[in-house]
Design an enzyme around this catalytic site. Structure first.
Site, PDB file in Angstrom:
ATOM      1  N   CYS A  65       0.913  -1.060   0.045  1.00 58.61           N
ATOM      2  CA  CYS A  65      -0.035   0.165   0.111  1.00 58.61           C
ATOM      3  C   CYS A  65       0.782   1.104   0.098  1.00 58.61           C
ATOM      4  O   CYS A  65       2.063   1.054   0.320  1.00 58.61           O
ATOM      5  CB  CYS A  65      -0.808  -0.167   1.215  1.00 58.61           C
ATOM      6  SG  CYS A  65       0.027   0.052   2.882  1.00 58.61           S
ATOM      7  N   HIS A  86       5.721  -5.083   8.702  1.00 61.97           N
ATOM      8  CA  HIS A  86       5.766  -6.528   9.079  1.00 61.97           C
ATOM      9  C   HIS A  86       5.985  -7.448   7.949  1.00 61.97           C
ATOM     10  O   HIS A  86       5.198  -8.053   7.318  1.00 61.97           O
ATOM     11  CB  HIS A  86       4.551  -6.917   9.880  1.00 61.97           C
ATOM     12  CG  HIS A  86       4.529  -6.125  11.162  1.00 61.97           C
ATOM     13  ND1 HIS A  86       3.398  -5.985  12.013  1.00 61.97           N
ATOM     14  CD2 HIS A  86       5.606  -5.899  12.099  1.00 61.97           C
ATOM     15  CE1 HIS A  86       3.771  -5.283  13.179  1.00 61.97           C
ATOM     16  NE2 HIS A  86       4.944  -5.353  13.431  1.00 61.97           N
ATOM     17  N   CYS A 125       2.685   5.626   8.744  1.00 60.23           N
ATOM     18  CA  CYS A 125       1.588   5.939   7.684  1.00 60.23           C
ATOM     19  C   CYS A 125       0.864   7.148   8.043  1.00 60.23           C
ATOM     20  O   CYS A 125       0.235   7.390   9.173  1.00 60.23           O
ATOM     21  CB  CYS A 125       0.945   4.684   7.657  1.00 60.23           C
ATOM     22  SG  CYS A 125      -0.420   4.841   6.470  1.00 60.23           S
ATOM     23  N   GLU A 172       1.016  -0.646  16.369  1.00 57.14           N
ATOM     24  CA  GLU A 172      -0.090   0.295  15.892  1.00 57.14           C
ATOM     25  C   GLU A 172      -1.180   0.909  17.128  1.00 57.14           C
ATOM     26  O   GLU A 172      -1.147   2.006  17.255  1.00 57.14           O
ATOM     27  CB  GLU A 172      -0.964   0.097  14.744  1.00 57.14           C
ATOM     28  CG  GLU A 172      -1.886   1.472  14.410  1.00 57.14           C
ATOM     29  CD  GLU A 172      -2.758   0.938  13.116  1.00 57.14           C
ATOM     30  OE1 GLU A 172      -3.923   1.712  13.255  1.00 57.14           O
ATOM     31  OE2 GLU A 172      -2.444   0.396  12.382  1.00 57.14           O
ATOM     32  N   THR A 232      -6.003   0.838  11.846  1.00 54.73           N
ATOM     33  CA  THR A 232      -6.517   0.824  10.757  1.00 54.73           C
ATOM     34  C   THR A 232      -6.297  -0.411   9.953  1.00 54.73           C
ATOM     35  O   THR A 232      -6.720  -0.566   8.721  1.00 54.73           O
ATOM     36  CB  THR A 232      -5.261   1.764   9.832  1.00 54.73           C
ATOM     37  OG1 THR A 232      -3.972   0.964  10.135  1.00 54.73           O
ATOM     38  CG2 THR A 232      -5.264   2.998  10.548  1.00 54.73           C
ATOM     39  N   SER A 258       2.065  -5.314   3.246  1.00 56.13           N
ATOM     40  CA  SER A 258       3.518  -5.226   3.399  1.00 56.13           C
ATOM     41  C   SER A 258       4.365  -6.191   2.876  1.00 56.13           C
ATOM     42  O   SER A 258       5.627  -6.466   3.066  1.00 56.13           O
ATOM     43  CB  SER A 258       3.816  -5.335   5.028  1.00 56.13           C
ATOM     44  OG  SER A 258       3.211  -6.363   5.697  1.00 56.13           O
TER      45      SER A 258
END
Length: 333
Positions: free
Chosen positions: A31, A60, A116, A146, A185, A288
């Site tokens: 992404c 990751h 991000c 996160e 997210t 990822s």
């Protein structure tokens, strides 16, 4: 939209090989946030030279981490593992608690933030709700970097983690009229919807973000898997075990009707007995996971089956994020 893949088998296929249709989900893989984070490390290495320190895995994925390590990146879990240095320190794409950049500044460390921007948006929303006097709920998985980073934006105890529907049903607020909610997210869209519905049923005044916190890439990859799962005998999700969005893709595939789905880090982990006698296979990759790992798996199946690959596209992605200012000139050149 379904497109025929034009790639040819890389090895000779004996006449007795069984036919196999491979449905390749799109979007899949990197992404914009992951791409940006990897670029930050690579550009820092190019501009400042090795070493470049990275707090936590930049994303990751073992393949990505080992590739960057071979170029001079040094991965640590905490800043106290880093000696006094002028070398850059990069914060991972998952985000960090406020205490981390504060400590880096105290030690006069040169740090680059690869968080991000969509995670940063969650941080800002949590702080805004807290400053408005609301008790903040965070839907997410305990211990995920996160989640640790988001909870670490506010004073200790200011955020309550909600992991399950049961948590939503048993949570007791200080004031049901002063509640706000945000989310990790990379969650399952369906699971999160169920938890939010349970919270809203109990607390009608609950404030939720005007735009969904689950990022576009997570949503798009889950929708792509849902579109192919019902017609697949097996599904492979390429990604790492510690990747939340990759784990969710396995769950989504199973719920959407695929009899068996498995998370693989690469071609070396394929258990061929699991794929004996299948006629259709779905393949996707977490946000990822690099495309080279997908290509290697497709080649491995083409060596054993008369494989026909169809790419099933459910969304187009053209999002990109700005790099940190110190690296923009290098990126342009």
């Amino acid at each position: 939209m379904v497109l025929k893949d034009e790639l040819k088998p890389t090895r000779f296929e004996p006449a007795e090989a069984e036919p196999l249709t491979i449905y390749l989900a799109a979007p899949r893989g990197f992404c914009a946030g992951v791409d940006r984070a990897i670029q930050i490390v690579e550009l820092a290495l190019a501009k400042y030279g090795a070493p470049v320190y990275v707090r936590h895995e930049i994303v990751h994925n073992r393949y990505v981490v080992e590739n960057l390590r071979s170029k001079g990146a040094i991965f640590v879990e905490e800043l106290d593992e880093i000696p006094d240095t002028e070398a850059p320190i990069v914060f991972s794409a998952h985000g960090v608690p406020k205490s981390v950049p504060e400590e880096a500044s105290r030690r006069n460390m040169f740090h680059l933030d690869a968080t991000c921007p969509l995670v940063t948006k969650v941080h800002v929303e949590a702080q805004r709700q807290f400053l408005s006097g609301n008790e903040v709920l965070l839907i997410g998985h305990e211990g995920h970097p996160e989640v640790v980073g988001t909870m670490g934006q506010l004073p200790e105890g200011a955020v309550t983690l909600i992991e399950t529907v049961e948590d939503a049903r048993t949570f007791t607020p200080r004031d049901p009229e002063m509640l706000a909610c945000t989310t990790q997210t990379t969650l399952s869209v369906d699971d999160t919807k169920e938890i939010l519905e349970a919270l809203k049923a109990r607390f009608p005044a609950l404030r939720v973000p005007t735009k969904d916190d689950i990022c576009y890439a997570t949503t798009n990859r889950q929708e792509a898997v849902k579109s192919i799962a019902p017609k697949c005998d097996r599904m492979i999700v390429v990604g790492s075990p510690n990747s939340s969005n990759s784990q969710r893709l396995v769950e989504v595939a199973l719920r959407a009707g695929c009899p068996q789905a498995v998370l693989l880090q690469g071609v070396q982990e394929i258990d061929w007995d699991m794929f004996d006698g299948i006629g259709s296979l779905g393949i996707t990759a977490g946000a990822s996971a690099p495309e080279v790992l997908v290509d290697e798996i497709i080649d491995a199946f083409r060596a054993r089956f008369r494989a026909d690959v169809e790419t099933v596209t459910t969304a187009q992605e053209n999002i990109s994020f700005k790099l940190p200012r110190p690296l923009r000139e290098n990126a342009a050149s």
